[in-house]
Motif scaffolding. Structure first.
Motif, PDB file in Angstrom:
ATOM      1  N   GLY A   1       0.785  -1.222   0.000  1.00 12.17           N
ATOM      2  CA  GLY A   1       0.000   0.000   0.000  1.00 12.17           C
ATOM      3  C   GLY A   1       0.819   1.276   0.000  1.00 12.17           C
ATOM      4  N   ARG A   2       2.128   1.170  -0.101  1.00  9.74           N
ATOM      5  CA  ARG A   2       2.967   2.356  -0.044  1.00  9.74           C
ATOM      6  C   ARG A   2       3.137   3.005  -1.418  1.00  9.74           C
ATOM      7  NH1 ARG A   2       8.107   0.948   3.903  1.00  9.74           N
ATOM      8  NH2 ARG A   2       6.957   1.017   5.871  1.00  9.74           N
ATOM      9  N   THR A   3       3.395   4.296  -1.397  1.00  6.95           N
ATOM     10  CA  THR A   3       3.675   5.038  -2.620  1.00  6.95           C
ATOM     11  C   THR A   3       5.130   4.808  -3.012  1.00  6.95           C
ATOM     12  OG1 THR A   3       2.078   6.734  -1.987  1.00  6.95           O
ATOM     13  CG2 THR A   3       3.697   7.311  -3.686  1.00  6.95           C
ATOM     14  N   PRO A   4       5.411   4.357  -4.234  1.00  2.59           N
ATOM     15  CA  PRO A   4       6.797   4.062  -4.627  1.00  2.59           C
ATOM     16  C   PRO A   4       7.675   5.308  -4.615  1.00  2.59           C
ATOM     17  CG  PRO A   4       5.226   3.056  -6.145  1.00  2.59           C
ATOM     18  CD  PRO A   4       4.445   4.005  -5.284  1.00  2.59           C
ATOM     19  N   VAL A   5       8.952   5.087  -4.382  1.00  2.00           N
ATOM     20  CA  VAL A   5       9.945   6.158  -4.402  1.00  2.00           C
ATOM     21  C   VAL A   5      10.571   6.220  -5.787  1.00  2.00           C
ATOM     22  CG1 VAL A   5      12.103   6.994  -3.411  1.00  2.00           C
ATOM     23  CG2 VAL A   5      10.413   5.873  -1.949  1.00  2.00           C
ATOM     24  N   ALA A   6      10.610   7.400  -6.369  1.00  2.00           N
ATOM     25  CA  ALA A   6      11.212   7.566  -7.691  1.00  2.00           C
ATOM     26  C   ALA A   6      12.728   7.465  -7.590  1.00  2.00           C
ATOM     27  CB  ALA A   6      10.816   8.910  -8.290  1.00  2.00           C
ATOM     28  N   ALA A   7      13.335   6.790  -8.543  1.00  2.00           N
ATOM     29  CA  ALA A   7      14.786   6.608  -8.552  1.00  2.00           C
ATOM     30  C   ALA A   7      15.491   7.913  -8.921  1.00  2.00           C
ATOM     31  CB  ALA A   7      15.164   5.514  -9.538  1.00  2.00           C
ATOM     32  N   PRO A   8      16.699   8.140  -8.403  1.00  2.20           N
ATOM     33  CA  PRO A   8      17.464   9.323  -8.805  1.00  2.20           C
ATOM     34  C   PRO A   8      17.729   9.316 -10.308  1.00  2.20           C
ATOM     35  CG  PRO A   8      18.434   8.270  -6.869  1.00  2.20           C
ATOM     36  CD  PRO A   8      17.397   7.333  -7.383  1.00  2.20           C
ATOM     37  N   GLU A   9      17.793  10.528 -10.901  1.00  5.61           N
ATOM     38  CA  GLU A   9      18.055  10.650 -12.329  1.00  5.61           C
ATOM     39  C   GLU A   9      19.220  11.606 -12.557  1.00  5.61           C
ATOM     40  OE1 GLU A   9      14.685  11.344 -14.869  1.00  5.61           O
ATOM     41  OE2 GLU A   9      13.306  10.577 -13.335  1.00  5.61           O
ATOM     42  N   GLU A  10      20.025  11.283 -13.535  1.00  4.61           N
ATOM     43  CA  GLU A  10      21.190  12.083 -13.860  1.00  4.61           C
ATOM     44  C   GLU A  10      20.785  13.513 -14.229  1.00  4.61           C
ATOM     45  OE1 GLU A  10      24.993  12.917 -13.933  1.00  4.61           O
ATOM     46  OE2 GLU A  10      24.347  10.828 -13.683  1.00  4.61           O
TER      47      GLU A  10
ATOM     48  N   VAL B   1      -8.520  -3.853   1.690  1.00  2.82           N
ATOM     49  CA  VAL B   1      -8.893  -3.183   0.448  1.00  2.82           C
ATOM     50  C   VAL B   1      -8.040  -1.929   0.305  1.00  2.82           C
ATOM     51  CG1 VAL B   1     -11.244  -4.071   0.413  1.00  2.82           C
ATOM     52  CG2 VAL B   1     -10.770  -1.943   1.610  1.00  2.82           C
ATOM     53  N   ARG B   2      -7.727  -1.562  -0.946  1.00  8.08           N
ATOM     54  CA  ARG B   2      -6.857  -0.420  -1.218  1.00  8.08           C
ATOM     55  C   ARG B   2      -7.443   0.428  -2.347  1.00  8.08           C
ATOM     56  NH1 ARG B   2      -3.917  -4.940  -0.611  1.00  8.08           N
ATOM     57  NH2 ARG B   2      -4.102  -5.382  -2.851  1.00  8.08           N
ATOM     58  N   THR B   3      -7.164   1.709  -2.300  1.00  2.44           N
ATOM     59  CA  THR B   3      -7.549   2.592  -3.397  1.00  2.44           C
ATOM     60  C   THR B   3      -6.515   3.697  -3.524  1.00  2.44           C
ATOM     61  OG1 THR B   3      -9.334   3.952  -4.322  1.00  2.44           O
ATOM     62  CG2 THR B   3      -8.973   4.097  -1.949  1.00  2.44           C
ATOM     63  N   THR B   4      -6.341   4.200  -4.736  1.00  2.00           N
ATOM     64  CA  THR B   4      -5.357   5.249  -5.008  1.00  2.00           C
ATOM     65  C   THR B   4      -6.048   6.437  -5.650  1.00  2.00           C
ATOM     66  OG1 THR B   4      -3.645   3.571  -5.372  1.00  2.00           O
ATOM     67  CG2 THR B   4      -3.176   5.799  -6.143  1.00  2.00           C
ATOM     68  N   THR B   5      -5.770   7.645  -5.158  1.00  2.00           N
ATOM     69  CA  THR B   5      -6.348   8.852  -5.728  1.00  2.00           C
ATOM     70  C   THR B   5      -5.522   9.301  -6.930  1.00  2.00           C
ATOM     71  OG1 THR B   5      -5.066  10.454  -4.454  1.00  2.00           O
ATOM     72  CG2 THR B   5      -7.025   9.505  -3.391  1.00  2.00           C
TER      73      THR B   5
ATOM     74  N   VAL C   1      -2.064   9.511  -3.649  1.00  2.00           N
ATOM     75  CA  VAL C   1      -2.275   9.158  -2.248  1.00  2.00           C
ATOM     76  C   VAL C   1      -3.034   7.832  -2.201  1.00  2.00           C
ATOM     77  CG1 VAL C   1      -3.332   9.834  -0.058  1.00  2.00           C
ATOM     78  CG2 VAL C   1      -2.293  11.569  -1.557  1.00  2.00           C
ATOM     79  N   ARG C   2      -2.575   6.899  -1.371  1.00  2.00           N
ATOM     80  CA  ARG C   2      -3.157   5.568  -1.300  1.00  2.00           C
ATOM     81  C   ARG C   2      -3.803   5.347   0.063  1.00  2.00           C
ATOM     82  NH1 ARG C   2       0.594   0.919  -3.527  1.00  2.00           N
ATOM     83  NH2 ARG C   2      -1.454   0.115  -4.145  1.00  2.00           N
ATOM     84  N   PHE C   3      -5.021   4.839   0.048  1.00  3.26           N
ATOM     85  CA  PHE C   3      -5.740   4.516   1.277  1.00  3.26           C
ATOM     86  C   PHE C   3      -5.912   2.997   1.358  1.00  3.26           C
ATOM     87  CE2 PHE C   3      -7.008   8.804   0.158  1.00  3.26           C
ATOM     88  CZ  PHE C   3      -6.995   9.474   1.379  1.00  3.26           C
ATOM     89  N   HIS C   4      -5.881   2.483   2.568  1.00  2.00           N
ATOM     90  CA  HIS C   4      -6.144   1.055   2.726  1.00  2.00           C
ATOM     91  C   HIS C   4      -6.839   0.819   4.064  1.00  2.00           C
ATOM     92  CE1 HIS C   4      -2.679   0.515   5.529  1.00  2.00           C
ATOM     93  NE2 HIS C   4      -2.131   1.454   4.791  1.00  2.00           N
ATOM     94  N   ALA C   5      -7.648  -0.234   4.118  1.00  2.00           N
ATOM     95  CA  ALA C   5      -8.377  -0.584   5.341  1.00  2.00           C
ATOM     96  C   ALA C   5      -8.631  -2.088   5.334  1.00  2.00           C
ATOM     97  CB  ALA C   5      -9.709   0.178   5.415  1.00  2.00           C
TER      98      ALA C   5
ATOM     99  N   ALA D   1      -6.452   0.636   9.395  1.00  2.00           N
ATOM    100  CA  ALA D   1      -6.694   1.661   8.391  1.00  2.00           C
ATOM    101  C   ALA D   1      -5.432   2.493   8.240  1.00  2.00           C
ATOM    102  CB  ALA D   1      -7.874   2.551   8.782  1.00  2.00           C
ATOM    103  N   GLY D   2      -5.203   3.015   7.050  1.00  2.00           N
ATOM    104  CA  GLY D   2      -4.007   3.810   6.856  1.00  2.00           C
ATOM    105  C   GLY D   2      -4.028   4.580   5.554  1.00  2.00           C
ATOM    106  N   VAL D   3      -3.081   5.497   5.428  1.00  2.00           N
ATOM    107  CA  VAL D   3      -2.915   6.289   4.216  1.00  2.00           C
ATOM    108  C   VAL D   3      -1.426   6.477   3.980  1.00  2.00           C
ATOM    109  CG1 VAL D   3      -3.132   8.439   5.540  1.00  2.00           C
ATOM    110  CG2 VAL D   3      -3.470   8.466   3.069  1.00  2.00           C
ATOM    111  N   SER D   4      -0.998   6.381   2.745  1.00  2.00           N
ATOM    112  CA  SER D   4       0.401   6.637   2.402  1.00  2.00           C
ATOM    113  C   SER D   4       0.451   7.642   1.262  1.00  2.00           C
ATOM    114  CB  SER D   4       1.109   5.339   1.992  1.00  2.00           C
ATOM    115  OG  SER D   4       0.572   4.819   0.796  1.00  2.00           O
ATOM    116  N   PHE D   5       1.536   8.377   1.217  1.00  2.00           N
ATOM    117  CA  PHE D   5       1.676   9.423   0.192  1.00  2.00           C
ATOM    118  C   PHE D   5       3.124   9.521  -0.254  1.00  2.00           C
ATOM    119  CE2 PHE D   5       1.844  11.197   4.456  1.00  2.00           C
ATOM    120  CZ  PHE D   5       3.030  11.916   4.443  1.00  2.00           C
TER     121      PHE D   5
END
Length: 572
Positions: A56-65, A525-529, A533-537, A568-572
């Protein structure tokens, strides 16, 4: 009062060279990846971890040159818990207030807990990265609190959920021409996390807690070239917090790390060695006939590996991992008062390991496949895993060798047996051994503060099959079972001391090794806006059918404890 050696100096964080290069970053540092549209027989999907467990976590973007990028990720998690009481040791204070009492409960049945964790990150191209993490709040906010278990590192004995900030990481990564330098307060994680665990890896059941954190310098390099399979690392660290050290309570530890692994795709095999020196001057006595400073010197050797491969001709992937460790050394932290006076130290010889194998079936979203502009969405609609684990035990309270091994508490197996029942049995025993009404209260037996397991698996072997049914990418049904027994007599060190005979934590025969069967289940259950932002419960529940290791002095079986957790939780 003589006391059994503390169950495990499982210097869980004694070791660790976590993610040493960009290619080995752990889950929360993995960049966004698009699953293969038409995987062939030689391909492993790059998002395999996501197919197995959607955290349910929001992925971290990789560094770019050439790009300056600031990211601010985090999560807020809320848990409503209801748990059936189970018997624990009564302290001497409780026994005096309630004559004839043979046990006392945790005192906590219904409570609300939460945490809010933030992880800001600033990347300067692909060369420099500044990473921080902090729990702004964490703990119990409403409901019942536990009592007489303060020896546990997260005892849930106060309403501290709005006043318990926990700084975690603040480190700088520099990817130089010769390798990666990491400087600052950093997480430690290796392999399956049974010895060193950063406390930031979500699990199928249960939740992570503080984790292994150290201050220092780590250097990793690829001696065969940046595209070569070999990574070598060395490090020097001052331990901030782990299951055996808490800097704020006076514990001190330094450690050196040497590690190496070979890696090809999702297949990896490695080994590391660690030397740790640990001490605590605050335990020095003012009595000239009973002075000591607690010291510990250990070496750890830990081998770990994992693999993943596609089943030929099928949308099915087979994956697995394993880790095995041994700890060797000496300490004067775990000893009787007689040993303390003679200057005798205790040898440490303990070992443990775990292995898991699983399969995941890949499902495709037919609607997105038909849409010409859409990227096909992959998910694992059926996941099955089985894990086997072993931790050496120690039933001899006064021997010269300590052989009890404890997994890091953040390596989760089930909800109840290890993480609640055995955790608080050991925590209450440690507190009872330090009760002010005992005759030796002014001179605590060395090692008393190390009795608590903090929820880690100790002195036990287990089998843990689990299954996830995911009919849609946003909906999980999960189930699991834990079948376990002790690897040595299950001895309560406090009762042994006051009663003079080896008995279990309910006063029954310590020779009964059957810990019982735990059944777990849950859904999410999970949903993404549109803003990411991702919500799960959901909910999780577990019940323990106790074995003979929990019988009382009359041979009566312990009433089956259970727990239900709303999540319940939210990740961003």
């Amino acid at each position: 009062m003589p006391l059994q050696r503390a169950p495990s100096l499982l210097f869980a964080a004694v070791a660790a060279a976590l993610a040493l290069t960009p290619s080995s970053a752990h889950a929360d540092e993995t960049p966004n990846e698009t699953p293969n549209e038409t995987p062939n027989d030689n391909t492993t999907p790059p998002a395999l971890a996501h197919l197995v467990l959607d955290d349910g976590r929001t992925p971290v973007a990789a560094p770019e040159e050439g790009l300056l990028r600031f990211q601010f990720h985090g999560e807020y998690e809320l848990r409503l818990d209801r748990m059936q009481s189970f018997p624990l040791d009564p302290t001497e204070t409780t026994a005096l207030a309630h004559p004839g009492a043979t046990n006392d409960s945790l005192g906590q049945n219904t409570w609300l807990e939460h945490w809010f964790r933030i992880t800001p990150r600033f990347d300067v191209g692909t060369t420099l990265s500044l990473v921080a993490q902090m729990d702004l709040v964490t703990g119990v906010v409403l409901g019942d609190t536990a009592h007489d278990v303060w020896s546990d590192q997260t005892p849930r004995d106060s309403l501290n959920g709005l006043s318990n900030p926990q700084p975690r990481w603040l480190y700088l990564d520099w990817l130089s021409p010769i390798g990666l330098f990491r400087l600052g307060q950093q997480p430690n994680h290796w392999g399956m996390g049974i010895v060193a665990n950063d406390g930031d890896h979500p699990s199928l059941f249960g939740d992570y807690r503080y984790g292994s954190i150290s201050d220092g310098l780590l250097f990793g390099t690829k001696p065969l070239g940046k595209d070569g399979p070999l990574t070598v690392a060395v490090g020097a660290q001052y331990v901030y917090k782990d299951p055996n050290v808490v800097l704020t309570r006076g514990d001190r530890a330094v450690q050196g790390v040497v590690a190496a692994y070979v890696e090809k795709g999702l297949n990896k095999l490695g080994v590391y060695g660690v030397y740790r020196h640990q001490w605590n001057d605050t335990h020095t006595s003012d009595d000239p006939f009973y002075t000591y400073t607690e010291n510990l010197d250990v070496g750890v050797v830990d081998a770990a590996g994992n693999f993943a491969t596609r089943v030929v001709g099928q949308d099915v992937w087979l994956f697995g991992s394993a880790e095995a460790a041994t700890i060797l050394g000496t300490t004067n932290e775990i000893r009787t008062q007689a040993q303390s006076l003679s200057g005798q130290s205790t040898k440490i010889v303990s070992y443990g390991g775990a292995a898991q194998v699983g399969v995941v079936h890949l499902a495709r979203d037919a609607a997105s496949i038909e849409a010409a502009s859409a990227t096909p969405a992959d998910w694992g609609d059926l996941v099955g895993q089985v894990e086997l684990g072993y931790a050496s035990g120690d039933a001899d309270p006064y021997g010269s060798t300590q052989s009890r091994f404890t997994f890091d508490p953040n390596h989760k197996v089930g909800l109840l047996l290890f993480d609640e029942v055995m955790r608080f049995q050991t925590a209450r025993a440690a507190v009872a051994a330090q009760d002010p009404h005992l005759s030796n209260a002014a001179r605590l037996t060395p090692g008393t503060n190390l009795i608590a397991s903090n929820g880690g698996i100790f002195g036990a072997e287990y089998i843990n099959p689990t299954v996830i049914v995911r009919p849609r990418p946003w909906f999980d049904l999960k189930g699991g079972m834990v079948l376990a027994q002790t690897t040595a007599d299950y001895v309560d060190p406090y009762r042994y001391a006051v009663q003079g005979s080896p008995v279990n934590y309910n006063g029954g025969a310590a020779s009964r090794h059957d810990l019982g069967v735990e059944l777990d289940g849950g859904f999410e259950v999970r949903t993404t806006t549109e803003y990411g932002v991702r919500f799960h419960a959901g909910a999780q529940a577990g019940v323990l059918i106790p074995g003979g290791a929990f019988d009382d002095a009359n041979g009566n079986r312990m009433q089956a404890p259970w727990i239900v957790i709303g999540r319940a939780g939210v990740s961003f």
